[in-house]
Design a protein around this motif. Structure first.
Motif, PDB file in Angstrom:
ATOM      1  N   GLN A 134       0.815  -1.211   0.000  1.00 12.85           N
ATOM      2  CA  GLN A 134       0.000   0.000   0.000  1.00 12.85           C
ATOM      3  C   GLN A 134       0.853   1.268   0.000  1.00 12.85           C
ATOM      4  N   ARG A 135       2.158   1.085  -0.146  1.00 12.80           N
ATOM      5  CA  ARG A 135       3.113   2.196  -0.212  1.00 12.80           C
ATOM      6  C   ARG A 135       3.088   3.048   1.054  1.00 12.80           C
ATOM      7  N   GLN A 136       2.871   2.398   2.187  1.00 15.11           N
ATOM      8  CA  GLN A 136       2.877   3.082   3.468  1.00 15.11           C
ATOM      9  C   GLN A 136       4.171   2.825   4.235  1.00 15.11           C
ATOM     10  N   MET A 137       5.120   2.172   3.582  1.00  6.74           N
ATOM     11  CA  MET A 137       6.453   2.002   4.140  1.00  6.74           C
ATOM     12  C   MET A 137       7.407   2.785   3.240  1.00  6.74           C
ATOM     13  N   GLU A 138       7.933   3.893   3.750  1.00  6.33           N
ATOM     14  CA  GLU A 138       8.779   4.771   2.950  1.00  6.33           C
ATOM     15  C   GLU A 138      10.235   4.306   3.017  1.00  6.33           C
ATOM     16  N   LYS A 139      10.826   4.171   1.832  1.00 14.00           N
ATOM     17  CA  LYS A 139      12.204   3.702   1.747  1.00 14.00           C
ATOM     18  C   LYS A 139      13.050   4.759   1.040  1.00 14.00           C
TER      19      LYS A 139
END
Length: 215
Positions: A74-79
């Motif tokens: 869900q693109r809620q972990m920013e890398k």
């Protein structure tokens, strides 16, 4: 010994060494190394190329694994990554968007011009932090998580990552100069925000940019 940055009953954040597989069943892969070190089950959440080192998160409970992988999807972990490019980008900061096709047989990705079966959109943004002769240090934020995305997107613009011979670098003094330096996400149960950082080792080519690395 794997360096642990954050450890809870549900997950842990650690520093994956360059050259170690992020997942797999072999004894030398990260899940098995962490399991032996901590004495508990360890479950992969996301990927990182074997030639790349840096910050990663692993689950300690099967029930938590799905919640963490859900954050990734869900693109809620920013890398955020640091990379050393061969050459200098035209703009000091920009967003790169491409269509990528992955050839699974060759384990290689390509930028293509049109959408078709097996093609997925890839997007990232970068900021140039410094230069050292013909090299550039950039900080990258991923918006998607495609295989070899950073490597192929820069290579397609004539800026291969230093040491990345698969995608065009001729430098043999180092492995692929890409490092996962920052990871941000919310606790899978409490929702409390968490950010973990770790800079690359003090060795070539990172030591060329001592004054340019993030603080």
């Amino acid at each position: 010994m794997i360096e642990i940055l954050k450890e809870t009953a549900r997950y842990l954040v650690c520093v994956k060494p360059v050259g170690t597989a992020a997942q797999g069943t072999q004894q030398e892969a990260m899940p098995q190394l962490l399991s032996a070190q901590l004495g508990c089950g360890i479950f992969p959440v996301h990927r990182l190329d074997q030639t790349v080192g840096g910050v990663m998160v692993y689950s300690r409970r099967p029930a938590v694994t799905g919640k963490l992988t859900g954050l990734v999807s869900q693109r809620q972990m920013e890398k955020e990554y640091l990379a050393v490019l061969t050459g200098h980008p035209q703009l000091p900061a920009d967003t790169l968007t491409d269509l990528l096709f992955r050839d699974a047989k060759c384990n290689k990705s390509y930028v293509v011009s049109r959408m078709r079966k097996g093609v997925r959109e890839a997007s990232l943004s970068y900021e140039e932090l410094g230069r050292a002769d013909a090299l550039s240090l950039v900080c990258i934020r991923l918006h998607t998580g495609r295989t070899h995305q950073i490597r192929v997107q820069f290579s397609s613009r004539g800026l291969p990552l230093l040491g990345d011979r698969r995608y065009g670098s001729r430098d043999e003094q180092c492995r692929t100069a890409l490092w996962s330096w920052k990871l941000s996400f919310r606790h899978p149960v409490t929702g409390k925000p968490l950010t973990c950082t770790h800079l690359p080792p003090d060795e070539y080519p990172w030591n060329l940019f001592q004054e340019n690395l993030p603080k």
